[in-house]
Design an enzyme around this catalytic site. Structure first.
Site, mmCIF file in Angstrom:
data_model
loop_
_atom_site.group_PDB
_atom_site.id
_atom_site.type_symbol
_atom_site.label_atom_id
_atom_site.label_comp_id
_atom_site.label_asym_id
_atom_site.label_seq_id
_atom_site.Cartn_x
_atom_site.Cartn_y
_atom_site.Cartn_z
ATOM 1 C CG HIS A 99 -0.314 0.179 2.040
ATOM 2 N ND1 HIS A 99 0.098 1.304 3.062
ATOM 3 C CD2 HIS A 99 -0.128 -0.620 3.441
ATOM 4 C CE1 HIS A 99 0.935 0.767 4.362
ATOM 5 N NE2 HIS A 99 0.064 -0.070 4.353
ATOM 6 C CB CYS A 115 1.902 -3.204 5.737
ATOM 7 S SG CYS A 115 0.874 -4.066 5.734
#
Length: 144
Positions: A99, A115
């Site tokens: 992301h 992440c």
């Protein structure tokens, strides 16, 4: 009996052969190298982009292995980390995603909770590429 048009005949033959409705989609390969904090993106085997990323800092982990995206969300807010915005989220394993991040100064260093972070405009490019070609045609490879 009315005469069949040639385009109708071609469509019938394509349907019988199973080709109608299929469009050509490119295969996307995303390779994340944890040791160098880089992402290499290839489309049909040709280099598309190389970008710096941020992955898990000490005490956290970014999973290694091969995955396919299972959910694309234009804007996601982390339920685990104070509703932190995660623009252009590409979820690939449990709660792990590629992301965008607004902490671009930290790209190239391991600083996340696991992440894979990208600059927002690069996350958008990757998100739109996967949307266009299909998550089923995308492979994410993460190696140490």
């Amino acid at each position: 009996m009315p005469a069949r048009s040639s385009s109708g005949l071609i469509l019938t033959v394509l349907l019988l052969l199973g080709f109608a409705g299929q469009s050509a989609h490119a295969s996307i390969t995303i390779r994340v190298q944890l040791s160098t904090q880089t992402m290499l993106v290839a489309v049909d085997g040709a280099a598309y982009a190389t970008w710096p990323v941020s992955t898990a800092r000490r005490g956290y982990r970014t999973p290694t292995g091969t995955y396919r995206p299972y959910s694309l969300q234009r804007m996601h807010y982390s339920k685990l980390y104070d509703f932190t915005p995660m623009p252009y989220s590409i979820f690939f394993h449990g709660g792990y995603a590629i992301h965008g991040t607004f902490e671009v100064r930290n790209l190239g260093r391991p600083v996340s909770h696991g992440c894979i972070r990208l600059a927002p405009e690069r996350a958008q490019s990757l998100f739109e590429l996967i949307q266009a070609q299909g998550p089923q045609n995308t492979t994410i490879e993460i190696s140490p």
